[in-house]
Enzyme design. Structure first.
Site, PDB file in Angstrom:
ATOM      1  N   GLU A   1       0.981  -1.049   0.209  1.00  0.00           N
ATOM      2  CA  GLU A   1       0.030  -0.576   0.007  1.00  0.00           C
ATOM      3  C   GLU A   1       0.767   0.962  -0.087  1.00  0.00           C
ATOM      4  OE1 GLU A   1      -2.438  -3.133   2.664  1.00  0.00           O
ATOM      5  OE2 GLU A   1      -0.126  -2.803   2.550  1.00  0.00           O
TER       6      GLU A   1
ATOM      7  N   ASP B   1      19.480 -42.564   0.487  1.00  0.00           N
ATOM      8  CA  ASP B   1      20.509 -42.114  -0.256  1.00  0.00           C
ATOM      9  C   ASP B   1      21.089 -41.397   0.240  1.00  0.00           C
ATOM     10  OD1 ASP B   1      18.622 -43.510  -2.073  1.00  0.00           O
ATOM     11  OD2 ASP B   1      17.261 -41.756  -1.921  1.00  0.00           O
TER      12      ASP B   1
END
Length: 378
Positions: free
Chosen positions: A56, A204
């Protein structure tokens, strides 16, 4: 009060402007603003990053003529409190704006209707709830966090066309292509935390850091490991990024202390009947740590827990042009499953786009057009 087409048109532009701050405004929401006077747009602005002027104020500063008696369009209710910047309502009143059109009120309890009431008290005409579903969806992460105290949860997975996230031997590197993996690094740079389970770490050994995306900061890493099975030399436990380990109360105390001496935060939770860390208290704890957006990257047991406990909000699935087969190869969603298709989890707002050789399918687990926590109309 009836909303005309021009109101919606200007507010859609405010939403487009708000998106320019994506990934840089948190913990604040994304906000855009448009000033219109005598049918002409005389100023625009958006919240560029945390600590910078709000949308604003930016629109008022950018105005090409006096904003007195103009109409301000903003996707989120203007704030009334001091933070890194002064209240936006004060700037609107000082500029003598005549009318403010707001997409949706701010769920932050420090605002939540106060901006609307204060503007009206000073004679400003206010219309709230224009394009509300779209404006809430724009800041769905912020709304979920403010309304529940828990982060917005995104599930990310790479899987084959036959639904496998790894082979029967547990190998998953690499199902997705390089372009998809780079997308994931960009996504990590925009979230607050990334979560994986112990199985993914054992299989992993992921780093869960951001690579190939300039100077983007690493997100906090969350390891869901009820029994502390992850080895102390796992990459997720290095010092490249802050890490929190969520373990069960019966986890080995000696290993808890070793992790803490390494600078790793360890939080203990009462395990459920299956010996797992329940997700609701974990997510509430992450919310207390300021985590608004959590990215869950696996594995199958973790994905299943989030789906079974209905704690997932959003998904991104990278579909590779590949078939792996294998009756024992893990799929995204395991567990008991549902007896009938009519009982299965529904996906909403599906979007499908190319990611080099892969397809990226994105959607949500709740109807985005059904707002929640609205409270009474303003």
């Amino acid at each position: 009060m009836k909303t005309d087409f021009s109101d919606e048109n200007h507010l859609r532009l405010a939403c487009e402007l708000a998106l320019r701050g994506k990934g840089r405004t948190r913990p604040n929401p994304m906000v855009g603003a448009v000033l219109v006077k005598n049918g002409r747009r005389i100023g625009t602005g958006y919240h560029r990053q945390w600590g910078s002027p709000h949308a604003e104020v930016a629109a008022l500063r950018n105005a090409t003529e006096n904003p007195e008696r103009a109409t301000l369009y903003v996707n989120l209710e203007p704030c009334t409190h001091y933070g890194k910047t002064p209240p936006c309502v004060d700037a609107i009143l000082a500029a003598k704006v005549r009318r403010v059109v707001i997409g949706t009120r701010d769920p932050n309890p420090r605002v939540n209707g106060r901006g609307v009431r204060l503007l009206r008290r000073h004679g400003v005409e206010v219309q709230c709830g224009v394009l509300e579903a779209e404006c809430r969806r724009l800041n769905e992460v912020f709304f979920k966090f403010m309304e529940t105290g828990k982060p917005f949860v995104s599930l990310k997975a790479a899987l084959t066309l036959d639904g496998k996230i790894a082979s029967g031997r547990g190998e998953s590197q690499w199902i997705s292509c390089a372009a998809s993996r780079l997308r994931v690094h960009r996504l990590r740079s925009r979230v607050d935390a990334v979560l994986v389970g112990a199985g993914t770490v054992l299989r992993d050994d992921p780093q869960l850091t951001v690579r190939g995306v300039g100077r983007a900061a690493n997100p906090r890493r969350i390891l869901l490991d009820a029994r502390l099975r992850a080895p102390l030399h796992a990459k997720i436990l290095n010092q490249e990024a802050p890490t929190l380990v969520a373990a069960g109360e019966r986890a080995p105390l000696a290993k808890v202390r070793k992790m803490q001496r390494m600078g790793i935060s360890v939080e203990l939770f009462p395990a459920d009947a299956r010996g797992r860390v329940p997700l609701a208290p974990l997510l509430r704890r992450l919310g207390e740590h300021g985590v608004q957006h959590l990215l869950v990257e696996g594995g199958s047991h973790v994905f299943t827990s989030f789906l079974e406990e209905e704690e997932a909000d959003h998904f991104l699935l990278f579909l590779a042009p590949l078939f792996l087969g294998g009756a024992t190869a893990p799929t995204l969603f395991g567990g008991r499953g549902f007896d009938r298709p009519s009982e299965g989890l529904k996906a909403y707002g599906l979007q499908v786009r190319k990611s080099d050789r892969d397809l990226l399918v994105e959607g949500r687990f709740r109807d985005p057009n059904k707002t929640r926590g609205r409270g009474k109309a303003l």
